[in-house]
Design a protein around this motif. Structure first.
Motif, mmCIF file in Angstrom:
data_model
loop_
_atom_site.group_PDB
_atom_site.id
_atom_site.type_symbol
_atom_site.label_atom_id
_atom_site.label_comp_id
_atom_site.label_asym_id
_atom_site.label_seq_id
_atom_site.Cartn_x
_atom_site.Cartn_y
_atom_site.Cartn_z
ATOM 1 N N GLN A 1 18.078 -41.317 29.129
ATOM 2 C CA GLN A 1 19.232 -42.111 28.734
ATOM 3 C C GLN A 1 19.589 -42.788 29.972
ATOM 4 O O GLN A 1 20.210 -44.024 29.832
ATOM 5 N N PHE A 2 19.451 -42.375 31.079
ATOM 6 C CA PHE A 2 19.712 -43.289 32.248
ATOM 7 C C PHE A 2 18.927 -44.536 32.462
ATOM 8 O O PHE A 2 19.451 -45.523 32.573
ATOM 9 N N SER B 1 17.744 -46.238 29.743
ATOM 10 C CA SER B 1 18.352 -46.993 28.727
ATOM 11 C C SER B 1 19.488 -47.702 29.233
ATOM 12 O O SER B 1 19.780 -48.784 29.173
ATOM 13 N N PHE B 2 20.380 -46.785 29.899
ATOM 14 C CA PHE B 2 21.507 -47.407 30.614
ATOM 15 C C PHE B 2 21.411 -48.470 31.471
ATOM 16 O O PHE B 2 21.947 -49.719 31.179
ATOM 17 N N ALA B 3 20.709 -48.181 32.754
ATOM 18 C CA ALA B 3 20.342 -48.914 33.684
ATOM 19 C C ALA B 3 19.715 -50.190 33.223
ATOM 20 O O ALA B 3 20.169 -51.383 33.432
ATOM 21 N N LYS B 4 18.899 -50.115 32.124
ATOM 22 C CA LYS B 4 18.013 -51.462 31.375
ATOM 23 C C LYS B 4 19.270 -52.438 30.804
ATOM 24 O O LYS B 4 18.921 -53.343 30.580
ATOM 25 N N GLY B 5 20.002 -51.747 30.196
ATOM 26 C CA GLY B 5 21.093 -52.361 29.611
ATOM 27 C C GLY B 5 22.170 -53.329 30.377
ATOM 28 O O GLY B 5 22.674 -54.189 30.023
#
Lengths: 134, 134
Positions: free
Chosen positions: B126-127, B129-133
């Motif tokens: 999850q982290f 994906s979030f950071a990549k966003g």
DNA sequence: TATTGTTATACTCTATAACTATA
DNA sequence: TATAGTTATAGAGTATAACAATA
């Protein structure tokens, strides 16, 4: 780099990204003759309809005095009017002028467009994770 | 609800979350006798070391006049000093007092803690994906 | 001539406190 | 008594323009 550092860096990027978004919005407000604080008032009026200054103060979590100044500015620049409250003669209702309503509607559209610019490039899985993280 | 609406809502939640984080930070700054604008100056001084007001103005993207006022405040409250520039007698170097250095260091630690509070509960996927966003 | 920082001036946002009109 | 909003006052952050000292 350890986890704590990665978290701190990611938080920094998050804050920077939002600062850039906010700068963008401020520029857009300025083109309409609005400041950020006044734009927030319009946003609330759009979501609540005609509303007392008291309720605006609570919604925006600022002092009554502050709202007086913001409404003064919005009235002077033609976005809203002060109307008498139908039953409470102490209170005034803040309502849109036609111009104010038009600009508020456009603000909402631009908000939606900004969301699409930000998230439209993500896969549905990525977006799901991102949204869940909030 | 369509995609555009989901994006707009998620953007709204993102802006709200960051507004709450910023309120949190402002309260923390206030406990140290700092405002947000002055805290940003300390942040830059910590990352750059002794720095001219000119460079601070560029880093923070504000006017030279504004920096004069912010440094006046930080000098008066004991966070920084103005030192003569070693080679350019027009310029001044802004440096930490011991107190300023201590507070700036703590600010950085609190920033890291906030990152952990925000992201520590996510799975690593999850982290990511979030950071990549961002 | 150009640059660094300050003084002069002004506007916006924000707050608290005292006050008026009304509930 | 309590509430809605304004007046009075003040402080922080921001800006532009004119200026002095220095490069």
């Amino acid at each position: 780099m350890n986890e704590t550092q990665r978290y701190a860096e990611t938080l920094g990027r998050l804050l920077e990204l939002v600062a850039l978004l906010n700068q963008d919005m401020e520029r857009s407000f300025a083109r309409d003759g609005l400041t950020g604080a006044r734009a927030h008032v319009l946003w609330e009026v759009q979501h609540r309809g005609p509303v007392t200054q008291r309720d605006l103060a609570e919604a925006l979590q600022v002092s009554a005095r502050n709202i007086t100044g913001l409404i003064d500015g919005l009235v002077a620049t033609g976005f809203v009017t002060r109307e008498p409250h139908p039953t409470d003669r102490r209170a005034t209702l803040v309502s849109f002028t036609p111009h104010g309503a038009k600009v508020a509607k456009r603000m909402q559209q631009e908000h939606a467009e900004m969301g699409t610019v930000l998230f439209g490039g993500m896969t549905s899985r990525q977006f799901g994770s991102f949204a869940k993280g909030l």
